[in-house]
Design a protein around this motif. Structure first.
Motif, PDB file in Angstrom:
ATOM      1  N   LEU A  66      25.871 -13.963   6.854  1.00  0.00           N
ATOM      2  CA  LEU A  66      24.964 -15.002   6.324  1.00  0.00           C
ATOM      3  C   LEU A  66      24.249 -15.389   7.544  1.00  0.00           C
ATOM      4  CD1 LEU A  66      26.699 -16.901   3.664  1.00  0.00           C
ATOM      5  CD2 LEU A  66      24.949 -15.129   3.403  1.00  0.00           C
TER       6      LEU A  66
ATOM      7  N   VAL B 183      19.819 -23.814  11.357  1.00  0.00           N
ATOM      8  CA  VAL B 183      20.993 -23.544  10.360  1.00  0.00           C
ATOM      9  C   VAL B 183      22.152 -23.143  11.218  1.00  0.00           C
ATOM     10  CG1 VAL B 183      21.985 -22.871   8.369  1.00  0.00           C
ATOM     11  CG2 VAL B 183      19.673 -23.864   8.219  1.00  0.00           C
TER      12      VAL B 183
ATOM     13  N   THR C   5      19.590  -1.082  14.522  1.00  0.00           N
ATOM     14  CA  THR C   5      18.636  -1.565  13.444  1.00  0.00           C
ATOM     15  C   THR C   5      18.152  -0.393  12.848  1.00  0.00           C
ATOM     16  OG1 THR C   5      17.451  -2.155  15.342  1.00  0.00           O
ATOM     17  CG2 THR C   5      18.151  -4.026  13.907  1.00  0.00           C
TER      18      THR C   5
ATOM     19  N   MET D 286      17.818  -7.177  13.836  1.00  0.00           N
ATOM     20  CA  MET D 286      16.643  -7.643  12.696  1.00  0.00           C
ATOM     21  C   MET D 286      16.131  -8.768  13.453  1.00  0.00           C
ATOM     22  SD  MET D 286      18.203  -7.728   9.070  1.00  0.00           S
ATOM     23  CE  MET D 286      19.977  -8.034   9.044  1.00  0.00           C
TER      24      MET D 286
ATOM     25  N   THR E  96       9.745  -8.040  12.354  1.00  0.00           N
ATOM     26  CA  THR E  96       9.747  -6.911  11.244  1.00  0.00           C
ATOM     27  C   THR E  96       9.253  -7.456  10.006  1.00  0.00           C
ATOM     28  OG1 THR E  96      12.297  -7.299  10.785  1.00  0.00           O
ATOM     29  CG2 THR E  96      11.456  -5.442  12.425  1.00  0.00           C
TER      30      THR E  96
ATOM     31  N   ARG F 126       9.804  -6.456   7.213  1.00  0.00           N
ATOM     32  CA  ARG F 126      10.841  -6.732   5.985  1.00  0.00           C
ATOM     33  C   ARG F 126      11.235  -8.124   6.075  1.00  0.00           C
ATOM     34  NH1 ARG F 126      15.937  -5.108   6.136  1.00  0.00           N
ATOM     35  NH2 ARG F 126      15.607  -4.906   8.619  1.00  0.00           N
TER      36      ARG F 126
ATOM     37  N   ARG G 183      11.872 -13.067  -0.779  1.00  0.00           N
ATOM     38  CA  ARG G 183      12.584 -13.295   0.447  1.00  0.00           C
ATOM     39  C   ARG G 183      12.954 -14.637   0.715  1.00  0.00           C
ATOM     40  NH1 ARG G 183      15.656 -10.421   3.157  1.00  0.00           N
ATOM     41  NH2 ARG G 183      15.415  -8.507   2.169  1.00  0.00           N
TER      42      ARG G 183
ATOM     43  N   ALA H 272      16.527 -16.341   1.667  1.00  0.00           N
ATOM     44  CA  ALA H 272      16.610 -17.127   2.810  1.00  0.00           C
ATOM     45  C   ALA H 272      17.155 -18.530   2.418  1.00  0.00           C
ATOM     46  CB  ALA H 272      15.358 -17.285   3.568  1.00  0.00           C
TER      47      ALA H 272
ATOM     48  N   THR I 227      20.883 -18.205   1.381  1.00  0.00           N
ATOM     49  CA  THR I 227      21.564 -18.033   2.523  1.00  0.00           C
ATOM     50  C   THR I 227      21.744 -19.473   3.269  1.00  0.00           C
ATOM     51  OG1 THR I 227      20.447 -16.058   2.918  1.00  0.00           O
ATOM     52  CG2 THR I 227      22.054 -16.637   4.447  1.00  0.00           C
ATOM     53  N   ASN I 228      20.680 -20.186   3.435  1.00  0.00           N
ATOM     54  CA  ASN I 228      20.918 -21.378   4.177  1.00  0.00           C
ATOM     55  C   ASN I 228      21.585 -22.222   3.493  1.00  0.00           C
ATOM     56  OD1 ASN I 228      19.393 -20.593   6.419  1.00  0.00           O
ATOM     57  ND2 ASN I 228      17.333 -20.975   5.532  1.00  0.00           N
TER      58      ASN I 228
END
Lengths: 308, 285
Positions: free
Chosen positions: A113, A121, A202, B1, B5, B7, B15, B19, B22-23
């Motif tokens: 995560l 965060v 990657t 990553m 990028t 993506r 997205r 995100a 996730t946070n």
């Protein structure tokens, strides 16, 4: 703690010293202090442990001065008692619950995560999780005690949410110590997994994206197989550590109520020092040593470290 | 990553949702982690602290003042310093000596020794406390600070030798050759050439052993008896047993004071070496 947890094991050819020194007998000398310390304080107790487990040695009374050789009596007593098999089971529950499920799954989840989180965060979460790990063990044990006790923080939150409360240390001691140990240990596996994840190239992930793989597919088909080795070694390391945890459980529950949270290290201590059966306690310690040694051998086999 | 990028660009709504989720999950886990710790901080400033974390009615340093007396915390902390410092010094000296022949010569016992060392790092030291107690009674070492120091040093030695050897392997041998040609003994090259070059590695090993010994409760709990020889880890436990029912604030204050040195060392090493310091050894594996 961590010794050998990289994807690639370094190979270091031993640099050759000048030839004229090669056969010099004194080249062993610097090893002597280490050998003496290890022989006296590591090998000594292990040998003593095997011998002592065959005696009726006690803390007080006549057996304290003149322990007698009683053969396998301690082991017979151990396996026929109700406490020892239970303790063995509790140890297994503790290791699987907090090391295998708790720290490994949570550590991996956090590591994955964090890669997708924003940097603030990530910093905050990382600091908090690592702080729980940096605290000395006895302090985390107090913290766990305060959190799970009948008048503790957890119950205060639960009653605020109008959820019925119980005295966790009394009603569910194993759950409490498993959660406390997960709280304390997750940072370690999280850091190892994070390090491994940065090594996943990657371009492989990008190629998978181009091939139309979704996030889950990439996780299970690319990322996890690539850090497989780190997962195995980390799991072995945490298992070995968790197997010998004493302070956390002893301070939180003292092995109780009754023997309901007496894992093997706690039981060995109780039998030897509380009930004064040193021989019996030594037998338990010997079994724990054998279990630990077996894990250590498996660890060496799995890891196949390049020694040199 | 990297964030550059396409993506990972946060412009697409999907997205952004991922995100955010996730946070959100991360912050929830962080909350679960900080709640138990909140008690430690809040209770230490609260003279009427209970076991539940709660905002102190009035912030006060009273708990720290009560705890910071020679009897309660200063002598135990000094004992901890002696135990941890001395075991770290003994371990580092013995480990550097042992690592030298292991790193520089092709010893016949080198390989078995390193395997034994690695095997030793996996042994549950807790399991050894009962036999160690008996051994200490036999050797008349019970309640001896020296005996405890050497036992602690021995328990950390396998890990320390392993780490030190890896650090020493990184010191190029050709730097020693000049000294050898000048006729210097191997001990002289070790202390004059190798050790100065691996100072950061030695610092990592020292801090690693120090932190382990400082935080260890079980070894001094079993091997030391006199109240005036007990380190903070044990005296804090006795203190809790005697006053725990009433003085939770003092317990929290003492716990914080006792934690400060290791947390500081961790932050310092982190800053100088970078990365988790226990991983310093791990990554060299």
């Amino acid at each position: 703690m961590a010794s050998t947890t990289t994807e690639q094991v370094r190979s270091t050819p031993a640099p050759a010293a000048p030839n004229r020194r090669k056969r010099h007998p004194t080249r062993f000398t610097p090893l002597v202090p280490a050998i003496i310390l290890l022989a006296l304080f590591m090998l000594g107790p292990i040998v003593w442990s095997f011998y002592g487990s065959f005696t009726n040695s006690a803390l007080t009374g006549s057996a304290a001065l003149h322990p007698e050789f009683i053969g396998l009596d301690n082991y017979v007593k151990l396996f026929s008692s109700s406490v020892f098999p239970k303790s063995l089971l509790l140890t297994l529950v503790f290791v699987i619950g907090s090391a295998v499920v708790g720290q490994t799954v949570l550590g991996l989840l956090l590591a994955i995560l964090m890669r997708g989180a924003n940097s603030i965060v990530r910093g905050v979460v990382g600091t908090i999780v690592v702080a729980a790990w940096v605290l000395p063990e006895i302090v985390s044990a107090f913290v766990g005690y305060a959190y799970f006790s009948g008048h503790g923080t957890l119950n205060a939150i639960l009653s605020w949410l109008h959820v019925p409360t119980v005295d966790w240390l009394f009603s569910a001691p194993m759950l409490a110590v498993i959660l406390a140990n997960t709280w304390r240990g997750t940072a370690f596996s999280m850091m190892l997994y994070s390090a491994a994840l940065t090594n996943v190239p990657t371009d492989v992930l990008e190629a998978a994206t181009v091939d139309g793989a979704g996030e889950w597919r990439k996780l299970f088909s690319v990322t996890l197989p690539m850090i497989r080795r780190t997962i195995t070694t980390t799991l072995m390391l945490i298992t070995l550590q968790t197997l010998s945890i004493f302070t956390l459980i002893y301070v939180m529950t003292a092995g109780g109520p009754g023997f309901d949270s007496s894992t093997l290290p706690i039981l060995a201590y109780q039998q030897a020092f509380k009930f004064s059966n040193l021989g019996y306690g030594t037998a338990i310690a010997t079994i724990l040593l054998i279990v630990g040694a077996a894990f250590s051998v498996i660890y060496l086999r799995v890891l196949k470290p390049k020694v040199n | 990553m990297s964030a550059t990028t396409p993506r990972l660009s946060l412009s697409s709504p999907r997205r952004l949702g991922v995100a955010g989720l996730t946070n959100g999950i991360l912050l929830f886990i962080a909350l679960c982690f900080i709640l138990p710790m909140a008690w430690l901080i809040l209770a230490s400033f609260d003279t009427k602290a209970t076991l539940a974390a709660g905002w102190p009615g009035r912030f006060s340093f009273e708990n720290f003042r009560v705890v910071l007396t020679p009897d309660v915390s200063l002598v135990p902390l000094l004992n901890s310093l002696v135990l941890a410092g001395a075991s770290a010094i003994v371990t580092v000296i013995v480990a550097v000596l042992a690592a030298y022949p292991l790193s520089r010569y092709n010893l016949r016992i080198g390989k078995p020794f390193m395997y034994a060392i690695l095997f030793g790092t996996g042994l549950p030291i807790t399991a050894m406390m009962v036999p160690v107690y008996q051994l200490f009674v036999r050797l008349n070492l019970l309640d001896s600070v020296g005996g405890t120091i050497f036992f602690m040093a021995a328990t950390q030695l396998p890990m320390a030798v392993w780490m030190t050897k890896n650090f020493m392997d990184d010191v190029p041998v050709n730097l020693e050759e000049a000294a050898w040609i000048d006729g210097a003994s191997s001990m002289k090259t070790l202390t004059r050439v190798v050790v100065p070059l691996m100072r950061p590695g030695i610092a990592v090993v020292f801090v690693f052993v120090f932190v382990e010994a400082w935080g260890n409760f079980f070894i001094p709990f079993v091997l030391l008896l006199s109240p005036d020889r007990l380190p903070a880890a044990v005296s804090i436990f006795n203190f809790f047993g005697q006053h725990g029912a009433v003085a939770y604030g003092q317990l929290a204050a003492f716990s914080l004071i006792y934690s400060v040195p290791v947390v500081t060392l961790y932050v310092l090493v982190q800053r100088f070496i970078g990365g988790g310091f226990s991983l310093g050894g791990a990554l060299k594996g």
